[in-house]
Design a protein around this motif. Structure first.
Motif, PDB file in Angstrom:
ATOM      1  N   PRO A  56       0.827  -1.205   0.000  1.00  0.00           N
ATOM      2  CA  PRO A  56       0.000   0.000   0.000  1.00  0.00           C
ATOM      3  C   PRO A  56       0.862   1.254   0.000  1.00  0.00           C
ATOM      4  N   ASP A  57       0.383   2.275  -0.670  1.00  0.00           N
ATOM      5  CA  ASP A  57       0.952   3.592  -0.450  1.00  0.00           C
ATOM      6  C   ASP A  57       0.393   4.059   0.884  1.00  0.00           C
ATOM      7  N   PRO A  58       1.240   4.322   1.887  1.00  0.00           N
ATOM      8  CA  PRO A  58       0.724   4.691   3.201  1.00  0.00           C
ATOM      9  C   PRO A  58      -0.187   5.903   3.180  1.00  0.00           C
ATOM     10  N   ALA A  59      -0.051   6.765   2.187  1.00  0.00           N
ATOM     11  CA  ALA A  59      -0.880   7.964   2.142  1.00  0.00           C
ATOM     12  C   ALA A  59      -2.250   7.700   1.530  1.00  0.00           C
ATOM     13  N   THR A  60      -2.309   6.797   0.534  1.00  0.00           N
ATOM     14  CA  THR A  60      -3.561   6.607  -0.197  1.00  0.00           C
ATOM     15  C   THR A  60      -4.179   5.233  -0.011  1.00  0.00           C
ATOM     16  N   GLY A  61      -3.381   4.253   0.391  1.00  0.00           N
ATOM     17  CA  GLY A  61      -3.885   2.898   0.500  1.00  0.00           C
ATOM     18  C   GLY A  61      -3.912   2.154  -0.818  1.00  0.00           C
ATOM     19  N   GLU A  62      -3.521   2.835  -1.907  1.00  0.00           N
ATOM     20  CA  GLU A  62      -3.517   2.189  -3.210  1.00  0.00           C
ATOM     21  C   GLU A  62      -2.349   1.218  -3.325  1.00  0.00           C
ATOM     22  N   ALA A  63      -2.591   0.081  -3.974  1.00  0.00           N
ATOM     23  CA  ALA A  63      -1.546  -0.916  -4.156  1.00  0.00           C
ATOM     24  C   ALA A  63      -1.032  -0.874  -5.594  1.00  0.00           C
ATOM     25  N   SER A  64       0.239  -1.100  -5.743  1.00  0.00           N
ATOM     26  CA  SER A  64       0.826  -1.144  -7.074  1.00  0.00           C
ATOM     27  C   SER A  64       1.886  -2.225  -7.118  1.00  0.00           C
ATOM     28  N   HIS A  65       1.775  -3.091  -8.118  1.00  0.00           N
ATOM     29  CA  HIS A  65       2.765  -4.154  -8.272  1.00  0.00           C
ATOM     30  C   HIS A  65       3.858  -3.775  -9.278  1.00  0.00           C
ATOM     31  N   PHE A  96       7.087   1.362   6.805  1.00  0.00           N
ATOM     32  CA  PHE A  96       6.496   2.627   6.389  1.00  0.00           C
ATOM     33  C   PHE A  96       6.315   3.541   7.588  1.00  0.00           C
ATOM     34  N   GLU A  97       6.187   4.820   7.280  1.00  0.00           N
ATOM     35  CA  GLU A  97       6.063   5.849   8.303  1.00  0.00           C
ATOM     36  C   GLU A  97       4.850   6.717   7.994  1.00  0.00           C
ATOM     37  N   GLU A  98       4.249   7.267   9.046  1.00  0.00           N
ATOM     38  CA  GLU A  98       3.168   8.222   8.875  1.00  0.00           C
ATOM     39  C   GLU A  98       3.410   9.394   9.817  1.00  0.00           C
ATOM     40  N   ARG A  99       3.117  10.602   9.320  1.00  0.00           N
ATOM     41  CA  ARG A  99       3.230  11.793  10.156  1.00  0.00           C
ATOM     42  C   ARG A  99       2.118  12.762   9.757  1.00  0.00           C
ATOM     43  N   PRO A 100       0.918  12.586  10.313  1.00  0.00           N
ATOM     44  CA  PRO A 100      -0.201  13.455   9.921  1.00  0.00           C
ATOM     45  C   PRO A 100      -0.121  14.858  10.497  1.00  0.00           C
ATOM     46  N   ALA A 101       0.698  15.066  11.523  1.00  0.00           N
ATOM     47  CA  ALA A 101       0.886  16.389  12.116  1.00  0.00           C
ATOM     48  C   ALA A 101       2.273  16.445  12.739  1.00  0.00           C
ATOM     49  N   TRP A 103       3.180  16.904  15.655  1.00  0.00           N
ATOM     50  CA  TRP A 103       3.290  16.303  16.985  1.00  0.00           C
ATOM     51  C   TRP A 103       2.849  14.843  17.039  1.00  0.00           C
ATOM     52  N   VAL A 104       2.523  14.252  15.891  1.00  0.00           N
ATOM     53  CA  VAL A 104       2.040  12.864  15.819  1.00  0.00           C
ATOM     54  C   VAL A 104       2.754  12.140  14.678  1.00  0.00           C
ATOM     55  N   ALA A 105       3.295  10.956  14.966  1.00  0.00           N
ATOM     56  CA  ALA A 105       3.968  10.178  13.923  1.00  0.00           C
ATOM     57  C   ALA A 105       4.121   8.733  14.383  1.00  0.00           C
ATOM     58  N   GLY A 106       4.413   7.865  13.431  1.00  0.00           N
ATOM     59  CA  GLY A 106       4.628   6.462  13.758  1.00  0.00           C
ATOM     60  C   GLY A 106       5.500   5.777  12.730  1.00  0.00           C
ATOM     61  N   VAL A 107       6.093   4.668  13.152  1.00  0.00           N
ATOM     62  CA  VAL A 107       6.935   3.842  12.283  1.00  0.00           C
ATOM     63  C   VAL A 107       6.495   2.392  12.439  1.00  0.00           C
ATOM     64  N   PRO A 337       8.141  13.415  17.207  1.00  0.00           N
ATOM     65  CA  PRO A 337       7.682  12.031  17.390  1.00  0.00           C
ATOM     66  C   PRO A 337       8.212  11.071  16.332  1.00  0.00           C
ATOM     67  N   LEU A 338       8.466  11.551  15.112  1.00  0.00           N
ATOM     68  CA  LEU A 338       8.971  10.652  14.080  1.00  0.00           C
ATOM     69  C   LEU A 338      10.392  10.219  14.395  1.00  0.00           C
TER      70      LEU A 338
END
Length: 372
Positions: A56-65, A96-101, A103-107, A337-338
């Motif tokens: 998945p693209d962590p931002a969109t959820g779309e999959a690409s092979h 993958f990593e996400e950082r929506p703001a 002060w908020v992030a995850g790995v 946080p990241l």
């Protein structure tokens, strides 16, 4: 869920004891009951160990092979291997990593010893609101990487839809907000459970196999920051910690596991959590789950700190809340946080990386809570 040692199944690849009836090794994913590898032969990755390619693209959820092969530049086929040279592809699902703001992030990381990443996370945040969801796929069930990804995103969407309620000084407002967020958290866990069931049905349709006897499943841990209020929800043994800068660190969640039952019966934490049955969970999300209603807890922080939602790939090495607080404080050289989540994942991998690792953090400051 206790069992005598004679009923345990030992992994032929890494030597880890598996729970009775487990089909795959919790540590390395090897099918249990397979013959032990020849010590003199080179280690090979078999098709059974190949990752399920979700990509998945962590931002969109779309999959690409249509990904290039790192070895020869060819195309990675839908089965996860290069169509030209056969090299396994590196999947975006592995790390993958996400950082929506700010002060908020995850790995979310595969770890060292697993063949695929069965953890997943989904985060959302605004100025004073955040939703953090972590799901850990049950390794003894096939395709649990699909289950965890679907569950985390479904739960996040419900929590975002409920939306921030904001702080208030009106008498009784906090208790009403806690009740509202508790209802939202239960709705989120139910939506996550439904997403896992939908994923199982889709897998059955696309792969042409019956998953009823061994369906994909996962744990669930989520937390919401709503101004001056923190609310946690969980099923299984992924955890939510509140780690204040000053004061007592807390594990807001209470594991649904064999180990927690032993701790409640008086067995020391270290002894219970080092048992071969320690990670046998008593509640989960999946088509065979007895219920999908999260248990919940809430707290109003008196000062700044870190909210951590994590899988057992991290807390396996640092379970006690005080020890976890010290660990986070050691790596939180800034309020980023990241950077802190990345450091925690690297630390867990340095300890052996025996499981997939997810660390999602919110830096809860006076600016977030509105405290002065």
């Amino acid at each position: 869920m206790s069992a005598d040692d004679s009923s345990l199944v030992r992994c032929p690849r890494c030597g880890e004891d598996g729970a009775p009836g487990a089909r795959f090794c919790e540590n390395c994913g090897t099918p249990l009951g397979a013959p032990a590898p020849d010590a003199g032969a080179p280690s090979e990755v078999t098709l059974e160990l190949a990752p399920t390619v979700v990509d998945p693209d962590p931002a969109t959820g779309e999959a690409s092979h249509q990904r290039p092969c790192a070895a020869c530049g060819g195309t990675i086929a839908p089965d996860g291997y290069c169509a030209d040279c056969g090299t396994p592809g590196v999947s975006e699902r592995d790390h993958f990593e996400e950082r929506p703001a700010r002060w908020v992030a995850g790995v979310c990381d595969r770890g060292v010893r697993h063949a695929r990443n069965e953890d997943a996370m989904a985060l959302a945040a605004g100025d004073t609101f955040a939703a953090l969801v972590v799901c850990d796929g049950v390794s003894s069930a096939p395709d649990s990487d699909v289950a965890s990804l679907a569950a985390s995103r479904a739960a996040r969407d419900v929590l975002v839809a409920y939306g921030p309620q904001g702080s208030s000084t009106v008498q009784g407002a906090t208790s009403r907000r806690v009740a509202g967020w508790t209802d939202a958290m239960v709705a989120a866990s139910r939506a996550a459970g439904q997403a896992v069931r939908g994923a199982a049905e889709q897998l059955a349709a696309t792969k042409g196999k019956d998953v009823a006897d061994d369906p994909p499943s996962c744990t669930f841990a989520a937390a919401v920051v709503d101004g001056d209020l923190l609310v946690a929800g969980w099923l299984g043994d992924s955890r939510v910690y509140w780690l204040p800068d000053d004061g007592q660190a807390e594990q807001l969640s209470v594991d649904d596991s064999w180990a927690q039952e032993m701790i409640a019966a008086g067995v020391p934490r270290a002894q219970a959590e080092s048992s071969p049955q320690a990670h046998a969970i008593t509640r989960w999300l999946g088509p065979d789950a007895p219920d999908t209603d999260a248990r919940c807890a809430a707290t109003v922080p008196s000062g700044p700190g870190w909210l951590l939602v994590c899988s057992d790939g991290l807390w396996n090495y640092c379970s006690d809340p005080h020890a976890m607080s010290e660990l986070v404080r050691r790596y939180a050289t800034t309020d980023d946080p990241l950077a802190t989540a990345s450091a925690l994942v690297r630390w867990a991998n340095a300890q052996g990386g025996r499981d997939n690792i997810t660390a999602a953090l919110a830096r809860v400051s006076a600016a977030v809570t509105g405290q002065r």
